[in-house]
Write an enzyme that holds these catalytic residues in place. Structure first.
Site, PDB file in Angstrom:
ATOM      1  N   HIS A   8       0.871  -1.119  -0.132  1.00 37.19           N
ATOM      2  CA  HIS A   8       0.104  -0.052  -0.114  1.00 37.19           C
ATOM      3  C   HIS A   8       0.533   1.188  -0.209  1.00 37.19           C
ATOM      4  O   HIS A   8       2.159   1.214   0.582  1.00 37.19           O
ATOM      5  CB  HIS A   8      -0.326   0.269   1.144  1.00 37.19           C
ATOM      6  CG  HIS A   8      -1.191  -0.964   1.176  1.00 37.19           C
ATOM      7  ND1 HIS A   8      -2.468  -1.391   2.555  1.00 37.19           N
ATOM      8  CD2 HIS A   8      -2.554  -1.601   0.521  1.00 37.19           C
ATOM      9  CE1 HIS A   8      -2.630  -2.308   2.274  1.00 37.19           C
ATOM     10  NE2 HIS A   8      -3.280  -2.826   1.106  1.00 37.19           N
ATOM     11  N   LYS A  18       6.968   6.050   7.085  1.00 34.92           N
ATOM     12  CA  LYS A  18       5.840   5.662   8.349  1.00 34.92           C
ATOM     13  C   LYS A  18       6.939   4.999   8.913  1.00 34.92           C
ATOM     14  O   LYS A  18       7.957   4.612   8.305  1.00 34.92           O
ATOM     15  CB  LYS A  18       4.883   3.964   7.571  1.00 34.92           C
ATOM     16  CG  LYS A  18       4.126   4.212   6.856  1.00 34.92           C
ATOM     17  CD  LYS A  18       3.568   3.504   5.791  1.00 34.92           C
ATOM     18  CE  LYS A  18       1.761   3.744   5.209  1.00 34.92           C
ATOM     19  NZ  LYS A  18       1.768   2.508   4.509  1.00 34.92           N
ATOM     20  N   TYR A  51       1.737   1.308  13.879  1.00 38.92           N
ATOM     21  CA  TYR A  51       2.746   2.384  12.726  1.00 38.92           C
ATOM     22  C   TYR A  51       2.513   3.884  13.101  1.00 38.92           C
ATOM     23  O   TYR A  51       1.236   4.208  13.178  1.00 38.92           O
ATOM     24  CB  TYR A  51       2.993   1.570  11.024  1.00 38.92           C
ATOM     25  CG  TYR A  51       1.543   1.695  10.675  1.00 38.92           C
ATOM     26  CD1 TYR A  51       1.324   2.501   9.726  1.00 38.92           C
ATOM     27  CD2 TYR A  51       1.352   1.079  10.504  1.00 38.92           C
ATOM     28  CE1 TYR A  51      -0.312   2.405   8.867  1.00 38.92           C
ATOM     29  CE2 TYR A  51      -0.399   0.674   9.809  1.00 38.92           C
ATOM     30  CZ  TYR A  51      -0.698   1.343   8.691  1.00 38.92           C
ATOM     31  OH  TYR A  51      -1.759   0.894   8.597  1.00 38.92           O
ATOM     32  N   ASP A 106      -6.721  -6.207  -1.707  1.00 39.05           N
ATOM     33  CA  ASP A 106      -5.032  -6.590  -2.426  1.00 39.05           C
ATOM     34  C   ASP A 106      -5.427  -6.917  -3.418  1.00 39.05           C
ATOM     35  O   ASP A 106      -4.542  -6.907  -4.595  1.00 39.05           O
ATOM     36  CB  ASP A 106      -4.864  -6.711  -1.140  1.00 39.05           C
ATOM     37  CG  ASP A 106      -4.314  -5.654   0.439  1.00 39.05           C
ATOM     38  OD1 ASP A 106      -4.445  -4.350  -0.776  1.00 39.05           O
ATOM     39  OD2 ASP A 106      -3.994  -5.646   1.401  1.00 39.05           O
TER      40      ASP A 106
END
Length: 182
Positions: free
Chosen positions: A61, A71, A131, A169
């Site tokens: 992603h 991130k 995250y 996905d």
């Protein structure tokens, strides 16, 4: 903390100092001043957390344009294989990836700058993954790349028939068809 450069510029593995005694352990999970000195100023604004079972693969992603995200990821419980793929067309490492095992035992963190697709595969019975991001989630900017794109040559360490992923996905484009960064 030790900031370990990877083979792709801007991507780091961060190994915290962990102090263990009879009571358990203590560590600094993130320290802004130290992070800024080692990696640069990143204005994290949102923390996310997910819980997943063995074989769950989330990714690959990213968010596009001005809403792209840097991130800082880690595992609180369990073990994952975490992957960052360079999708900056002008980069000398375009299409290459960095792979790192993150676990509750090794307490490593992984910093992924903007311009990368990101995903992880759960290797333990269960994993809690957290995250920090420097831009909020923006559905209009979300994008992805197929986790099993042969061009990426990512060697996921479990039988592909055991991989559990979302319908979204499964429909992600291959790298050659994806919207990328310049």
């Amino acid at each position: 903390m030790e900031y370990i450069k990877t083979e792709i510029e801007g991507v780091y593995v961060i190994q915290p100092r962990v102090f263990i005694d009879a009571r358990g352990y203590f560590m600094e999970a993130w320290k802004q001043t130290e992070f800024n000195e080692q990696i640069g100023c990143v204005d994290f604004m949102q923390d996310n957390e997910s819980k997943s079972a063995f074989g769950v693969l989330r990714g690959l992603h990213y968010q596009k344009g001005e809403l792209s995200q840097a991130k800082l990821v880690r595992v609180i419980k369990g073990k994952v294989l975490d992957v960052a793929v360079d999708i900056r067309k002008s980069s000398p490492t375009f299409g290459q990836h960095v792979m790192v095992e993150l676990s509750e035992d090794n307490k490593r963190q992984f910093f992924i700058p903007r311009g990368f697709a990101h995903g992880f595969l759960v290797l333990s019975e269960e994993a809690i993954f957290t995250y920090k991001v420097d831009n909020p989630y923006a559905p209009q900017a979300e994008a992805g790349i197929r986790w099993n794109d042969p061009e990426l040559n990512i060697e996921w360490p479990i039988d592909p028939t055991l991989v559990q992923t979302s319908e979204k996905d499964l429909r992600q484009p291959f790298l050659k068809d994806a919207e990328l960064f310049d």
